[in-house]
Motif scaffolding. Sequence first.
Motif, PDB file in Angstrom:
ATOM      1  N   SER A 409       9.483   2.238   5.608  1.00 60.37           N
ATOM      2  CA  SER A 409      10.044   2.034   6.942  1.00 60.37           C
ATOM      3  C   SER A 409       9.373   2.935   7.962  1.00 60.37           C
ATOM      4  O   SER A 409       9.137   2.532   9.096  1.00 60.37           O
ATOM      5  CB  SER A 409      11.544   2.319   6.935  1.00 60.37           C
ATOM      6  OG  SER A 409      12.175   1.561   5.952  1.00 60.37           O
ATOM      7  N   ASP A 430      15.171   5.592  17.990  1.00 61.37           N
ATOM      8  CA  ASP A 430      15.048   4.854  16.737  1.00 61.37           C
ATOM      9  C   ASP A 430      15.001   3.357  16.906  1.00 61.37           C
ATOM     10  O   ASP A 430      14.767   2.638  15.947  1.00 61.37           O
ATOM     11  CB  ASP A 430      16.261   5.166  15.837  1.00 61.37           C
ATOM     12  CG  ASP A 430      16.023   6.438  15.066  1.00 61.37           C
ATOM     13  OD1 ASP A 430      17.011   7.049  14.651  1.00 61.37           O
ATOM     14  OD2 ASP A 430      14.846   6.792  14.897  1.00 61.37           O
ATOM     15  N   GLN A 462      18.702  -6.412   7.069  1.00 60.44           N
ATOM     16  CA  GLN A 462      18.914  -4.991   6.787  1.00 60.44           C
ATOM     17  C   GLN A 462      17.624  -4.210   6.920  1.00 60.44           C
ATOM     18  O   GLN A 462      17.608  -3.106   7.465  1.00 60.44           O
ATOM     19  CB  GLN A 462      19.423  -4.812   5.359  1.00 60.44           C
ATOM     20  CG  GLN A 462      20.910  -4.834   5.234  1.00 60.44           C
ATOM     21  CD  GLN A 462      21.348  -4.550   3.822  1.00 60.44           C
ATOM     22  OE1 GLN A 462      20.541  -4.476   2.896  1.00 60.44           O
ATOM     23  NE2 GLN A 462      22.629  -4.373   3.629  1.00 60.44           N
ATOM     24  N   GLU A 463      16.531  -4.763   6.393  1.00 61.98           N
ATOM     25  CA  GLU A 463      15.262  -4.057   6.441  1.00 61.98           C
ATOM     26  C   GLU A 463      14.803  -3.860   7.875  1.00 61.98           C
ATOM     27  O   GLU A 463      14.259  -2.828   8.240  1.00 61.98           O
ATOM     28  CB  GLU A 463      14.200  -4.840   5.656  1.00 61.98           C
ATOM     29  CG  GLU A 463      14.494  -4.974   4.170  1.00 61.98           C
ATOM     30  CD  GLU A 463      14.191  -3.693   3.408  1.00 61.98           C
ATOM     31  OE1 GLU A 463      13.154  -3.639   2.742  1.00 61.98           O
ATOM     32  OE2 GLU A 463      15.007  -2.751   3.504  1.00 61.98           O
ATOM     33  N   LYS A 466      16.463  -1.091   9.673  1.00 61.36           N
ATOM     34  CA  LYS A 466      15.937   0.243   9.374  1.00 61.36           C
ATOM     35  C   LYS A 466      14.809   0.635  10.317  1.00 61.36           C
ATOM     36  O   LYS A 466      14.546   1.808  10.501  1.00 61.36           O
ATOM     37  CB  LYS A 466      15.404   0.296   7.939  1.00 61.36           C
ATOM     38  CG  LYS A 466      16.484   0.341   6.883  1.00 61.36           C
ATOM     39  CD  LYS A 466      15.867   0.767   5.554  1.00 61.36           C
ATOM     40  CE  LYS A 466      16.372  -0.111   4.431  1.00 61.36           C
ATOM     41  NZ  LYS A 466      15.625   0.075   3.197  1.00 61.36           N
TER      42      LYS A 466
END
Lengths: 626, 390, 322
Positions: A409, A430, A462-463, A466
């Motif tokens: 990530s 972020d 979900q990925e 991140k």
Amino acid sequence: MALGNEEQSDAPSALLFPNRRGLLKVLGVGAAGAAGLGTAGSVGGQETTTTGQGNQGDRSVQGDYVVGDSTDAETLNFVQIADVPSANRVGLTLDGAYALTPPPNSEVFPLWCDISTEDSRTYTVEIREGLQWGGDYGRMTADDWVYMITEVFQAEDNWAGFANQSDWQRNGEFVPVEQTGELTFEIRLPEVDPAFPLKPIMWGEFCMPRGLLEKYVPDKDLEGLQQDEEVQTLAYSGNLGPYSFERWNREAEFVASRNDDYYMQNVENIPEEYNQSAWQGAPYFESWTYQVIPEESTRLSALQTGEITQTSIPENKVSQFEDDQDVNVNVAPQPFNSLLIYNQRANGWEPFRKTAVRKALSYAVDKRAVVENILRGFGSVAHTFQPEFSRWYDDSQVVETGVGDAYSSEEARSRLGEALGGTQYTYDGDTVVGPNGNQLTLKLVWPVGTETTRTTVEFIKQEYAKIGINVELEGVQFNTLLSKYAQNSYRGDGEPEYNAGPFNAGPRDEAFSEESWDMQYGIIFNTYPRTPSSTRSFWTRTSSTNYYGYVPEADMASLYDRASSATDEAQRQQLYARVFGILSEEQPCNFMNMGVDIDGFQDEVQGPQEVFDFGWNANTWYFQQE
Amino acid sequence: MATESGDPERFEDVDWDELGGLAVPRRTLAFVASLVAYALLLGYDYLLVAEDQPTIPVAGWNVTAVDWLFLLTLLAIVFYGVVPLVVNRRLTVHYWHQFRKNRAAVVSLVYLLVIFVVGTVGTAFIEPPQLDTLAAYQPPVYSSVPADVPVSCAGEVVDGRCQGTWAHPFGTTGQGKDILKMVVFGMEVSMQVGLIATFITIVLATAVGTTAAYLGGYVDEVLMRYVDIQLTFPTFFLYLLLVYLFGGSLFLLILIFGLTGWGAIARLVRSEALQRSEEEFVRAAKGAGASTPYVIWRHLVPNVSNTVITAATLLIPSLILAEAALSFLGLGDPTVPSWGRVIADGRGDLSSAWWISTIPGFFLFFTILAFNFLGDALRDALDPRQEGGE
Amino acid sequence: MYWYVARRLAWAFVATFIILTITFLLLEVTPDAQAAQLQFQAAQGGGSAEAAREAYETRRGLDAPLWERYSNYMINVFTLEWGWSDTRSQPVVEAILDAYPYSLMYGIPAVLISTVVGIAIGLYSATHQYTLADYAGTFVAFFGISIPNFWFGIILLLVFAVELGWVPVLFDPNVPVFSVANAKQLVLPVFVLTTAAIASEMRYARAEALEYVNAEFVKTAKAKGADGRRILTRHILRPALVPLSTILVGDLLGLILTTSYLVEVVFGIPGLGRLSLDAILNQDTALVLGTTFIPVLIAVIGNLLQDLAYTILDPRIDYGDR
């Protein structure tokens, strides 16, 4: 309905019969049912002997073979067939022109015909002697074939609804087909095409007697043809296939019984390695039935209790059958690639057009986790648009992403941050924010119907979370996906620069789909490992299936041109390897994984193996004697 | 209401106009006020707040269309269900005594209240179920499953069997979502589907039924003919068709249920109202110059309300079941964790991971059972004509 | 009275007509699934998707103007030419004829059993109120209407077919209708269907009978020394039957039709429910229209019979509608 909300059980049956004519075509695009290339994960599999299928001494005609299918056929009129179950059933009674042996060295295995060429431009098709139509249509001659091709397949306005008319055209013109003898005819291509026999054009093609077609051709009577009883009961199949039609109880079962007159019994000069005696005694079952069982748990229960002989098994049920002595699980590679498609047209996220952005995003999704956890190991990670077993795959040219070191990530984040320079999007802490300061939300559209697809898209969400991107999931019916998200239309002024059909109606700035979308997952593409030239329809700017608006940086079009016209094998191999290498570098889509077929067979069945396209010689399968 | 100092001796002496006060009862005022506030909030959400921004930034809650409808339904229930009960204490106590005789119904009521509270309030405090591929197929606590069924076992592996843990008391689904959480969020969905759709149905059915009964003649004929047609159309088939055409989003589903299912109750209301409109008090009201809406609203509706309430309470479970059935057939809303959805997803795994379908199935079953008991007891309590042998 | 009957019949026709029109319009509005698919395939092969779409439309007769299609459709419906089902490659009428025997096979036993048993239990409950048997009966009834049928069916299948092996897992359509094998494979579907229907019957029967249990004439009969059974059959049943008959046909059929979709999917029975479900999912217009007609016809006729029965059985009712 054939494609889309398909469960896996249709895909494997498709590979069972030599008549894969429309099937690979049909399966060219579908919703992901199975996924992943499985050379690993052979559970309770048989030994992979490519030739040793026992002597004929082991074989005897006995038993009834029952396949558990999830959907029924739609029609037995092969001219209109567009779905796998229908094609399977027709294939029981009609062999088709010829079969292809499995890769890596696919060659023509003559069934009704043999095909040959001197110059890779003009192909001569020679029909076997002794082929008899059913009813009173006499012998199969070249006349039947030529009539069918020129009057039905190549009919000007396609009155018969033949879905693959484009196969018989080159450069917008119909390919000339002429009869040259009682049992021979010629296909005269305008350009050299060495791979022609390997394409699903003549491969596995069916035929109808002229006498039958003549009743409908002059009046272009589509309905008559559709509803003709002989067509719907395959009464014209004569000795042309291993089984004869017995009955079709809609939505319940399709039963065909052994054809004692099967022409293969008199065939000589089958190459040594394919076991001539096995073919001559074929088939080895008294009957072959397709039983329609829509409920998956019922289907699997039927397999367990022995009521059916074969059905496909979803990934998470394989362990159930591991300990079952009576059932063999056969895991075979498949040529389908599950990919995460990025919309590079005007109604998608604009930064997708930058290669650097796409490559960065490929670092964000853990492909291995998808294969291991979601697909339970049934599949294999893909980095480009070809399976590893294909001879056009050169791993020295393929760049890996999304696995091992190339999955992280942080790495994805930093690469993405760099890549987004110059666009309106940037990292704010972020999260990725857009021009209005709000977090970026990408819309991921997926076809409902399969559990693994649903799980995978949630995983992707979900990925992406991140790395600071919010993904909105939208599940739609497969047809809606095709019509509202894939099909596009030209919105500019005047005439479009080019129009390659409803899936590529113009340049990406002016032609886009009805609904906006950013990503898609769940549609699987055929990688055509036998005939990679067919993959062209996905990866050049003006190709017909390029609905996501990919514009390659490298000159893909000319690479494809050179490769398809190259007569030197080695040269062709290099060129195609280059093509797939470029695809892995440019990452037009995130090539996630390659599919596998998982089928369960009763223990007594001898014949299925864990290789690609193991069903090509299903006629030689048999029940082991007790 | 204050009277003059010096109470008038006779009825005719009362000066009504002087007494003041509004012609509108307080309850209606309060309801209207809350409706206005509701409309303002709704407008704010739809017109001013951007598409992907949460409506209440502090809580991070993006209020959906279904949520708005649910709020409206709750408002209506409070003002027209709870408030009258509180105000008319004596009647409430009487009903309660009748109701209490049926013990099963009392238990059901408690169960349903718990579900309601947990479903509406509880979901605000719990995180929605998350996908977790590694936690897929965990068995419930105190049970075990062969170790190859889950991808990896969250608990210990004893004798080749994966043990359940308290981390997932009811186990997890094939996607690793905790079933207890799915059940709780499913409660919310079931409540929403059941209550909102029934609310819409009640409103429509009462309006149509009472109007048709009171006005009679042409109006009655047309309305009842329309109801006939709507009733003749096979309902489930209509759901299938509409859901397939317009997609399976929860909002649409609720709308479809509400807008197509009111026919039977309308008929019921009409036959009740027919009887009531022959009564003296209605004639008196008419004679005193009351307008049609007034008579219907103040006289007919309250008197058919008992029938309506019992019918509605019995409608809710069938709606919840219908939604579960549609999810089972694959036509429901794929993004919403309804019980029907979980059962449908788990049905392929019944032999290996039985808890996925069974546990939510039990919750579904008990909820519907509870509603049925409740409805039955309500009918016995509220509908004195049905009393038998007491 | 004949005028009343005639009016009801006429209304039945009109209702059917309107419903068919609505269905036709609804289907017109839907985007065509198969067209999209065929176009995609054609494009993939590098060919003309336009041509594929046109060919498809010609094939399905979709290029005629709306009014023409509508009038053709309506005429065909009434002359029983319900068209050709593209997804099954047989005439729609034949598809329905193939499918309805299976629906009847489990439908008729279910209706019969649930009616007889349901009413019996209901009446018994009414006359023996508050006894253990009453509670037990009530409990069974509640169980029946509350349990999700599809779930129940799956569990039964799992237990009785897979684990115990008492009944076959697969439904074999070739078994002769009146045979033991057929009975075995129908037990579970009939059971599931019956539990749902019995409950409704029972409750209604009980509720209706309760109205009369304490009626004067019953008390009189009791006083004259009639025993329980006589009172039940000769005094309570007759008046209770009136409202009961109105519920019997309509609701029961409605219930059966709804549950049949689920039962057929779970047990794999190729009946009318699955036929219409598949028709909708596959966008097979001709078949959808054909299979709409059946439940509509049943509902309309059911309602008609209900109304007529009501007026015939209860001499107090006026033939006017109000």
